[in-house]
Design an enzyme around this catalytic site. Structure first.
Site, short mmCIF file in Angstrom:
data_model
loop_
_atom_site.label_atom_id
_atom_site.label_comp_id
_atom_site.label_asym_id
_atom_site.label_seq_id
_atom_site.Cartn_x
_atom_site.Cartn_y
_atom_site.Cartn_z
N VAL A 261 0.84 -1.18 0.00
CA VAL A 261 0.00 0.00 0.00
C VAL A 261 0.89 1.24 0.00
O VAL A 261 2.02 1.20 0.47
CB VAL A 261 -0.98 -0.05 1.20
CG1 VAL A 261 -0.25 0.04 2.51
CG2 VAL A 261 -2.07 0.99 1.10
N ASN A 263 1.92 5.26 -2.10
CA ASN A 263 2.00 5.95 -3.39
C ASN A 263 2.74 5.12 -4.43
O ASN A 263 2.35 5.08 -5.60
CB ASN A 263 2.74 7.28 -3.21
CG ASN A 263 1.92 8.23 -2.36
OD1 ASN A 263 0.70 8.24 -2.43
ND2 ASN A 263 2.60 9.02 -1.54
N GLU A 286 -3.75 -8.00 0.16
CA GLU A 286 -4.43 -7.67 1.42
C GLU A 286 -5.22 -6.38 1.26
O GLU A 286 -6.37 -6.30 1.66
CB GLU A 286 -3.44 -7.61 2.59
CG GLU A 286 -2.27 -6.69 2.36
CD GLU A 286 -1.33 -6.64 3.54
OE1 GLU A 286 -1.23 -7.61 4.30
OE2 GLU A 286 -0.69 -5.59 3.71
N ILE A 357 11.98 0.59 2.91
CA ILE A 357 12.58 1.87 3.31
C ILE A 357 14.02 1.87 2.81
O ILE A 357 14.47 2.81 2.18
CB ILE A 357 12.49 2.06 4.84
CG1 ILE A 357 11.05 2.42 5.21
CG2 ILE A 357 13.48 3.13 5.32
CD1 ILE A 357 10.79 2.54 6.69
O1 0RQ Z 1 8.70 10.41 4.48
O2 0RQ Z 1 6.39 10.81 5.14
O3 0RQ Z 1 8.23 12.41 5.75
O4 0RQ Z 1 7.47 12.18 3.35
O5 0RQ Z 1 9.36 7.42 4.44
O6 0RQ Z 1 7.95 6.94 2.05
O7 0RQ Z 1 8.45 7.16 -0.37
O8 0RQ Z 1 6.26 8.14 0.54
O9 0RQ Z 1 6.67 5.63 0.31
O10 0RQ Z 1 4.26 5.76 1.22
O11 0RQ Z 1 5.12 3.87 -0.21
O12 0RQ Z 1 5.89 4.13 2.19
C1 0RQ Z 1 8.12 1.38 3.38
C2 0RQ Z 1 7.09 3.21 4.73
C3 0RQ Z 1 7.00 3.27 2.21
C4 0RQ Z 1 5.62 1.58 3.48
C5 0RQ Z 1 6.97 2.36 3.48
C6 0RQ Z 1 10.49 8.23 4.11
C7 0RQ Z 1 9.98 9.07 2.96
C8 0RQ Z 1 8.60 9.42 3.45
C9 0RQ Z 1 7.28 7.24 3.22
P1 0RQ Z 1 7.62 11.54 4.70
P2 0RQ Z 1 7.30 7.06 0.58
P3 0RQ Z 1 5.38 4.87 0.84
C10 0RQ Z 1 1.08 -3.57 2.86
C11 0RQ Z 1 2.40 -4.26 3.10
C12 0RQ Z 1 5.95 -1.77 5.37
C13 0RQ Z 1 4.71 -2.60 5.45
C14 0RQ Z 1 4.29 -3.21 4.17
C15 0RQ Z 1 5.52 0.57 4.63
C16 0RQ Z 1 8.16 8.12 4.11
O13 0RQ Z 1 5.45 0.92 2.26
O14 0RQ Z 1 5.17 0.90 5.73
O15 0RQ Z 1 5.00 -3.26 3.18
N1 0RQ Z 1 5.88 -0.72 4.36
N2 0RQ Z 1 3.08 -3.69 4.20
O16 0RQ Z 1 10.80 10.20 2.77
C17 0RQ Z 1 14.57 7.87 5.67
C18 0RQ Z 1 14.90 6.20 4.07
C19 0RQ Z 1 13.56 6.41 3.63
C20 0RQ Z 1 12.80 7.38 4.30
C21 0RQ Z 1 11.57 6.45 2.73
N3 0RQ Z 1 15.70 5.29 3.48
N4 0RQ Z 1 15.34 6.94 5.09
N5 0RQ Z 1 13.29 8.10 5.32
N6 0RQ Z 1 11.59 7.37 3.72
N7 0RQ Z 1 12.79 5.86 2.66
C22 0RQ Z 1 0.50 -2.72 3.98
C23 0RQ Z 1 -0.11 -3.47 5.13
O17 0RQ Z 1 0.35 -4.46 5.52
C24 0RQ Z 1 -1.30 -2.90 5.77
#
Ligand code: 0RQ
Length: 497
Positions: A261, A263, A286, A357
């Protein structure tokens, strides 16, 4: 609709719940989450705190919920413990400040652990429904999550009857709770479309202490439109899958897709829809999010099953609720114990796509923590799907925070998915195919294909520092990139010795 079960206000319902209770709530993402009673409970906690009395509860859900649940309770300092997943800013801050104990677990594991008492007694269930009968037959709304188990196991139940959702949602759910070992039977799903359960959850009506009426949309935020970066990641995923079909590693009949889930995940699905070399597909996932609805309308996605309809309220009303008869045979919501069950993921041969991440040069993935310390959201269902996938794919931009953070690092600062589970990593830079490759080969592949050009030289220097061993790790420099960022706010110019 029941006439025998008493109607309560949200405040009356909240007044029944004691400090120290464990509450099971509906919700998987903000879809179908309890809303008005948790907000009233937060108000009660504030009043109790002002009167000098302690008031905190433990909460177990399907996954994340909406701000009126996790946000309100966190801001009222009313949460002692929380599991299994969250995405709320206030709750995240409370967890990282050590005010809430958060137990991060695989989402498919929760229901059995509730049933077997691993997580303690569930004193209360607060579950959103669109219909309930006098004999305790409950039609859930836009998610199933852990609600059947929570309703069955809780000592007492409060139903939020949300008029925003149509009772015509009946038929969108397939409720099935397996027996626990040693009596577990095969879960008889052989195709994503197989229905194995019933339409409603049936519980003893004597447990239901009241119905609280509400009329509120799910607090689903909607997604950013795909930009250049997410479009490129999506296109790379679509190209990878199309090529796997072309060379015969994915069968021509194609296989069901799971998508995480967010963007990036939304853009990936959009790209799959737009690629003419990707055949029509089914989803066994899911979360069913916005982009899937357009793909179902266009016929590219012929069927989607998941545990939540995480759809922005306008889209939900104007598409699905406006045309229930079109969508009912094409969408199916199941408990997360079934959607995320490794038995099904392996049997159906699901192609899984989740977001990282950070990834390290050996293929280990951090999905949950920033700089090794602060929780972002949680592992969610990504582990359930990844380990058992037909092909497991992780996507992420090659750099975060305006390029100051490399998402490809020498060693992941937290481990969620190991090199043994991760087959493909895809960034906007390219595709790293890790199948059959040794750590030395994987690190070359990931640096050359996925790392941002700004960081390739430093990653290559790290790769060459240690001269012997199967996985050439420099213990002294494994976290040099992270330390550089913590010291200067930028990973550029990383120092290694
Ligand atoms: O920060 O919110 O301050 O802008 O993390 O990152 O790029 O907007 O990406 O919304 O797709 O989320 C892994 C968190 C990605 C999510 C994760 C910072 C970035 C931004 C969000 P801001 P993006 P997304 C289905 C399966 C784990 C659970 C999962 C997640 C914020 O996909 O929670 O997969 N996954 N479940 O700037 C520092 C880095 C970073 C970072 C990104 N390397 N270091 N900050 N960010 N990379 C869901 C369920 O199971 C319900």
């Amino acid at each position: 609709m029941s006439s025998k079960i008493p109607t309560l206000t949200a405040a009356e319902a909240a007044a029944l719940i004691n400090h120290g209770s464990t509450i099971g709530v509906s919700g998987f993402t903000p879809a179908g989450a309890a809303k008005v009673v948790p907000t009233a409970l937060a108000a009660r906690a504030r009043a109790e705190h002002e009167a000098g009395r302690p008031f905190k509860v433990a909460v177990v859900s399907g996954a994340s919920t909406g701000d009126s649940l996790d946000g309100e309770l966190a801001r009222a300092d009313a949460l002692s413990w929380r599991t299994p997943y969250q995405t709320n800013k206030s709750l995240r801050a409370a967890i990282n400040a050590g005010q809430v104990q958060f137990f991060d677990m695989h989402l498919s594991h929760v229901a059995q652990q509730i049933r077997r008492g691993f997580l303690g007694k569930i004193n209360w269930a607060i579950v959103e429904a669109c219909d309930i009968t006098d004999d305790g037959e409950i039609t859930l709304t836009t998610s199933v999550g852990n609600s059947p188990t929570i309703l069955n196991q809780a000592e007492r139940v409060i139903i939020e009857l949300n008029r925003y959702h149509s009772p015509k949602l009946r038929g969108f759910h397939d409720i099935y709770e397996p027996l626990d070992p040693p009596f577990r039977k095969v879960i008889p799903i052989e195709k994503p479309t197989d229905r194995i359960g019933v339409e409603t959850v049936k519980i003893d009506p004597k447990k239901i202490v009241g119905i609280v009426e509400s009329n509120a949309p799910d607090e689903v935020g909607g997604f950013d439109p795909a930009d250049e970066l997410t479009t490129k990641i999506g296109a790379n995923v679509a190209d990878f899958i199309a090529n796997e079909i072309a060379v015969g590693r994915i069968p021509r009949e194609f296989l069901p897709l799971q998508s995480g889930v967010g963007n990036i995940a939304n853009a990936v699905l959009g790209a799959l829809g737009a690629n003419p070399d990707i055949p029509n597909f089914q989803m066994y996932s899911e979360v069913i999010q916005d982009s899937v609805i357009g793909l179902i309308r266009s016929g590219k996605c012929t069927f989607a099953t998941g545990t939540s309809l995480t759809i922005a309220p306008d889209l939900l009303k104007n598409t699905i609720y406006a045309d229930m008869e079109f969508f009912r045979p094409r969408l199916l919501l199941r408990p997360q114990e079934i959607t995320n069950n490794p038995e099904m993921v392996r049997r159906l041969g699901i192609i899984t796509m989740n977001t990282a991440i950070e990834a390290d040069i050996f293929g280990n993935i951090n999905s949950t923590h920033i700089m090794g310390n602060n929780l972002m959201n949680g592992i969610g269902g990504s582990g359930d799907f990844t380990r058992n996938a037909y092909i497991s794919i992780f996507t992420c931009p090659s750099a975060a925070k305006g390029g100051k953070i490399s998402a490809i690092v020498p060693f992941a600062s937290h481990l969620d998915h190991t090199e043994h589970d991760v087959q493909v990593i895809i960034t906007e830079q390219g595709i790293a195919d890790l199948r059959g490759k040794s750590p030395a080969e994987r690190s070359l592949e990931i640096i050359n294909k996925c790392a941002h050009p700004d960081y390739r030289d430093a990653l290559m220097r790290y790769r060459e520092m240690t001269k012997s061993g199967q996985t050439k790790t420099s213990l002294a420099n494994a976290f040099a990139f992270h330390q550089q960022f913590l010291a200067t706010g930028d990973m550029h110019g990383v120092q290694m010795h």
